[in-house]
Design a protein around this motif. Structure first.
Motif, PDB file in Angstrom:
ATOM      1  N   ASN A 442      -1.456  10.265  53.506  1.00  0.00           N
ATOM      2  CA  ASN A 442      -1.095  10.935  54.759  1.00  0.00           C
ATOM      3  C   ASN A 442       0.109  10.278  55.412  1.00  0.00           C
ATOM      4  N   ASN A 443       0.097   8.939  55.469  1.00  0.00           N
ATOM      5  CA  ASN A 443       1.217   8.233  56.080  1.00  0.00           C
ATOM      6  C   ASN A 443       2.497   8.379  55.257  1.00  0.00           C
ATOM      7  N   LEU A 444       2.358   8.392  53.938  1.00  0.00           N
ATOM      8  CA  LEU A 444       3.542   8.535  53.092  1.00  0.00           C
ATOM      9  C   LEU A 444       4.193   9.899  53.288  1.00  0.00           C
ATOM     10  N   SER A 446       4.024  11.761  55.871  1.00  0.00           N
ATOM     11  CA  SER A 446       4.628  11.774  57.204  1.00  0.00           C
ATOM     12  C   SER A 446       5.965  11.038  57.203  1.00  0.00           C
ATOM     13  N   GLN A 447       6.017   9.910  56.502  1.00  0.00           N
ATOM     14  CA  GLN A 447       7.272   9.137  56.425  1.00  0.00           C
ATOM     15  C   GLN A 447       8.349   9.910  55.663  1.00  0.00           C
ATOM     16  N   LEU A 448       7.961  10.526  54.531  1.00  0.00           N
ATOM     17  CA  LEU A 448       8.946  11.233  53.704  1.00  0.00           C
ATOM     18  C   LEU A 448       9.480  12.480  54.394  1.00  0.00           C
ATOM     19  N   ALA A 449       8.663  13.072  55.258  1.00  0.00           N
ATOM     20  CA  ALA A 449       9.087  14.300  55.948  1.00  0.00           C
ATOM     21  C   ALA A 449      10.304  14.066  56.828  1.00  0.00           C
ATOM     22  N   HIS A 450      10.539  12.827  57.244  1.00  0.00           N
ATOM     23  CA  HIS A 450      11.676  12.519  58.115  1.00  0.00           C
ATOM     24  C   HIS A 450      12.911  12.089  57.322  1.00  0.00           C
ATOM     25  N   LEU A 451      12.806  12.087  55.992  1.00  0.00           N
ATOM     26  CA  LEU A 451      13.953  11.687  55.166  1.00  0.00           C
ATOM     27  C   LEU A 451      14.616  12.912  54.558  1.00  0.00           C
ATOM     28  N   PRO A 452      15.941  12.913  54.463  1.00  0.00           N
ATOM     29  CA  PRO A 452      16.666  14.054  53.879  1.00  0.00           C
ATOM     30  C   PRO A 452      16.583  14.035  52.355  1.00  0.00           C
ATOM     31  N   LEU A 453      15.423  14.370  51.819  1.00  0.00           N
ATOM     32  CA  LEU A 453      15.199  14.331  50.375  1.00  0.00           C
ATOM     33  C   LEU A 453      14.934  15.733  49.847  1.00  0.00           C
ATOM     34  N   PRO A 454      15.369  16.020  48.616  1.00  0.00           N
ATOM     35  CA  PRO A 454      15.034  17.313  48.010  1.00  0.00           C
ATOM     36  C   PRO A 454      13.526  17.471  47.873  1.00  0.00           C
ATOM     37  N   VAL A 457      11.941  15.821  44.824  1.00  0.00           N
ATOM     38  CA  VAL A 457      11.770  14.369  44.889  1.00  0.00           C
ATOM     39  C   VAL A 457      10.522  14.034  45.699  1.00  0.00           C
ATOM     40  N   GLN A 458      10.352  14.707  46.830  1.00  0.00           N
ATOM     41  CA  GLN A 458       9.163  14.461  47.646  1.00  0.00           C
ATOM     42  C   GLN A 458       7.882  14.776  46.871  1.00  0.00           C
ATOM     43  N   GLN A 459       7.894  15.865  46.114  1.00  0.00           N
ATOM     44  CA  GLN A 459       6.723  16.229  45.332  1.00  0.00           C
ATOM     45  C   GLN A 459       6.442  15.206  44.233  1.00  0.00           C
ATOM     46  N   ALA A 460       7.511  14.709  43.596  1.00  0.00           N
ATOM     47  CA  ALA A 460       7.342  13.725  42.535  1.00  0.00           C
ATOM     48  C   ALA A 460       6.737  12.436  43.076  1.00  0.00           C
ATOM     49  N   ILE A 461       7.151  12.054  44.269  1.00  0.00           N
ATOM     50  CA  ILE A 461       6.598  10.841  44.886  1.00  0.00           C
ATOM     51  C   ILE A 461       5.162  11.070  45.348  1.00  0.00           C
ATOM     52  N   ALA A 462       4.944  12.216  45.983  1.00  0.00           N
ATOM     53  CA  ALA A 462       3.604  12.511  46.484  1.00  0.00           C
ATOM     54  C   ALA A 462       2.577  12.589  45.355  1.00  0.00           C
ATOM     55  N   ALA A 463       3.020  13.059  44.183  1.00  0.00           N
ATOM     56  CA  ALA A 463       2.106  13.178  43.042  1.00  0.00           C
ATOM     57  C   ALA A 463       1.607  11.821  42.566  1.00  0.00           C
ATOM     58  N   GLN A 464       2.321  10.757  42.928  1.00  0.00           N
ATOM     59  CA  GLN A 464       1.912   9.407  42.532  1.00  0.00           C
ATOM     60  C   GLN A 464       1.195   8.662  43.656  1.00  0.00           C
ATOM     61  N   GLY A 465       0.766   9.382  44.668  1.00  0.00           N
ATOM     62  CA  GLY A 465       0.123   8.728  45.804  1.00  0.00           C
ATOM     63  C   GLY A 465      -1.086   7.904  45.428  1.00  0.00           C
ATOM     64  N   HIS A 466      -1.755   8.255  44.325  1.00  0.00           N
ATOM     65  CA  HIS A 466      -2.930   7.519  43.880  1.00  0.00           C
ATOM     66  C   HIS A 466      -2.588   6.144  43.315  1.00  0.00           C
TER      67      HIS A 466
END
Length: 544
Positions: A442-444, A446-454, A457-466
């Motif tokens: 959840n925190n990740l 929220s943090q990524l939502a404020h970054l200008p990322l494609p 990229v956000q999905q690729a990072i979120a998929a590794q949240g575990h």
């Protein structure tokens, strides 16, 4: 580092019927060397593995659930079988069972070191847990069988002093091996120790067993406890990725609870149960075990995640991460005798209220540090306060457990408390895993939502949240964007670690409440064996 302390009541195996030894008389020095080295294998392994977890997670591309299982597989078999292991020694010979445990533990250690993937490592750790369940009760039982009453206290003190040294150097040694060699050497280290112990055992240590033991072994109870706890832990760990309401999680959790209830019913009906439930009729005994469950859950939970914070977020080299909890061990070593004397002056209930409250403050202090800063101003205050609180608690806790039941039940009562402490760590890591993973994700986001990322990229990072802070960044990201993503990951982990620390603090306070309302404030009931406990208080306070 979740196993940096010996569980309470480790010396309960000494409260046995005087054993019958066979063969030549024991050589005291060789008995101590064998038992100290054998115990050190389990103590060192319990403390160094946690330092290696952040590194092997990256090396084996493991998830947060995977590294939980590296610890949980070991704790599950140890917690479920440690009482049975002690009984096996009484029935079939303490030296024989101790030797089997040493051999099995060392072979499993080789398997761990050679594991090509995380699944193989988890299975090897489970086998290690079986070996530990055979050797852990055996070391002090062999001392009890080999020394008379007048010599036993000095022998235990020697064992205590040397095993405290191994507990202190374990994380440091593990950090050095991880940093300068490989995490695999953390496991290979056990092989030469095992070889030395086995040679000494068969050359210099006679066999002993308890000829007064009657009745069969509670194999059904051990099996039900293992399967029931295993199912519950599996469901809780999988809930971290699937969600607590997932049908698979709920079904396995229900099966685990049903099996564990069957275990309780079995223990209430058979003539020779592994856990005599009648002992829990004592309010003090029940309160002491509930305090143990809550407090050791808190301690094991916070110290499990601390190495990940130090190494993956704070940037500590593994050696320094191993040194981080050394003040904790030193405090317990230097003040354990003083803590044992508190029972004489104040009774047991007051230290068992004050100690957990202080420990709870220490757990809460782990929520203060952010990213960066010197160790002495960030994590050292938390380690210091936690160590003081645990030191005040452990010796009086053991005194209550041993003093709240009849003398003939002292050994099994202390064994139950020992198993409860190990089960606390088992459950805490699983439950906190759900909280930490959910909070991190959840925190990740929220943090990524404020970054200008494609979005890709956000999905690729979120998929590794575990994977928590071990997330691997997608290729092609460089410069400032890479730094911002790494900062977001670190901040998300710190937020989840803070939440875990606060939960552990609440558990400590709940433990203090249990002491206040359930433990009787009668000095007569809690100081009958104080002299013996003070003499051996350190082995009650330093583990793994």
């Amino acid at each position: 580092m979740s196993n940096i302390t010996q569980t309470p009541c480790d010396k309960g195996v000494l409260s046995v019927t005087p054993p019958t030894a066979s063969g030549r008389p024991p050589s005291g020095m060789w008995v101590l060397v064998a038992t100290i080295l054998g115990s050190s294998m389990a103590f060192i392994d319990g403390s160094v593995v946690n330092v290696a977890l952040p590194v092997l997670q990256v090396d084996l591309n493991a998830t947060a659930a995977d590294v939980q299982w590296v610890v949980e597989a070991y704790l599950l078999l140890l917690a479920s079988l440690v009482l049975l292991g002690g009984t096996l020694g009484d029935h079939f010979g303490r030296r024989r069972i101790f030797a089997i445990g040493i051999a099995l533990f060392s072979l499993a250690s080789v398997w761990c070191g050679l594991s090509p993937n995380i699944d193989s490592l988890i299975l090897a750790r489970a086998v290690q847990g079986i070996g530990a369940a055979l050797l852990v009760p055996g070391s002090l039982a062999i001392i009890s069988a080999s020394f008379n009453t007048n010599q036993r206290g000095r022998a235990i003190g020697t064992w205590s002093g040397f095993t405290s040294i191994t507990s202190a150097i374990g994380p440091v040694l593990g950090g050095g091996l991880v940093q300068y060699a490989s995490w695999r050497w953390v496991f290979f280290l056990n092989v030469p120790l095992a070889a030395i112990v086995l040679v000494i055992l068969f050359l210099h240590v006679p066999e002993s067993r308890d000829e007064t033991v009657r009745g069969g072994l509670d194999w059904r109870g051990a099996l039900l406890a293992t399967i029931g706890l295993g199912a519950i832990v599996y469901a809780l760990i999988e809930a971290g990725s699937l969600g607590i309401l997932h049908p698979l999680v709920l079904s396995i959790l229900a099966i685990g609870v049903i099996i564990f209830v069957a275990f309780i019913l079995l223990e209430a009906r058979i003539p020779n149960p592994m856990i005599p439930l009648t002992l829990f009729r004592s309010s003090s005994f029940s309160g002491a075990n509930l305090l143990t469950l809550l407090l050791y859950a808190a301690m094991n939970g916070i110290t499990f995640y601390l190495p990940f914070n130090l190494i993956q977020v704070q940037g500590y080299p593994p050696t320094l991460a191993g040194l981080a909890l050394l003040p904790f061990v030193l405090i317990m070593f230097s003040l354990s005798r003083w803590a044992g004397g508190l029972v004489d002056h104040y009774g047991a209930r007051l230290p068992l209220v004050v100690g957990p409250v202080i420990a709870a403050i220490g757990f809460a202090l782990f929520a203060v540090p952010g990213i960066g800063g010197t160790y002495w101003l960030t994590f050292f205050p938390a380690v210091l306060v936690m160590g003081l609180g645990m030191t005040i608690t452990v010796a009086p806790l053991t005194t209550v457990v041993m003093g709240s039941v009849a003398e003939r039940h002292a050994g099994i009562a202390s064994g139950i408390n020992n198993a409860v402490a190990r089960t606390a760590g088992l459950l805490a890591i699983a439950v906190l895993g759900i909280v930490v993973v959910a909070s991190f994700q959840n925190n990740l986001m929220s943090q990524l939502a404020h970054l200008p990322l494609p979005a890709s990229v956000q999905q690729a990072i979120a998929a590794q949240g575990h994977k928590l802070a071990a997330i691997q960044l997608p290729g092609g990201i460089n410069g400032e964007a890479r730094m911002q993503i790494k900062q977001a990951i670190d901040e998300a982990f710190v937020a989840s670690f803070r939440l875990a620390a606060l939960i552990c603090s609440i558990l400590g306070l709940l433990g203090a409440c249990c002491s206040w309302f359930m433990i009787q404030d009668t000095r007569k009931a809690t100081t009958g064996k104080t002299g013996q406990k003070q003499q051996t208080s350190h082995e009650e306070t330093i583990d793994k």
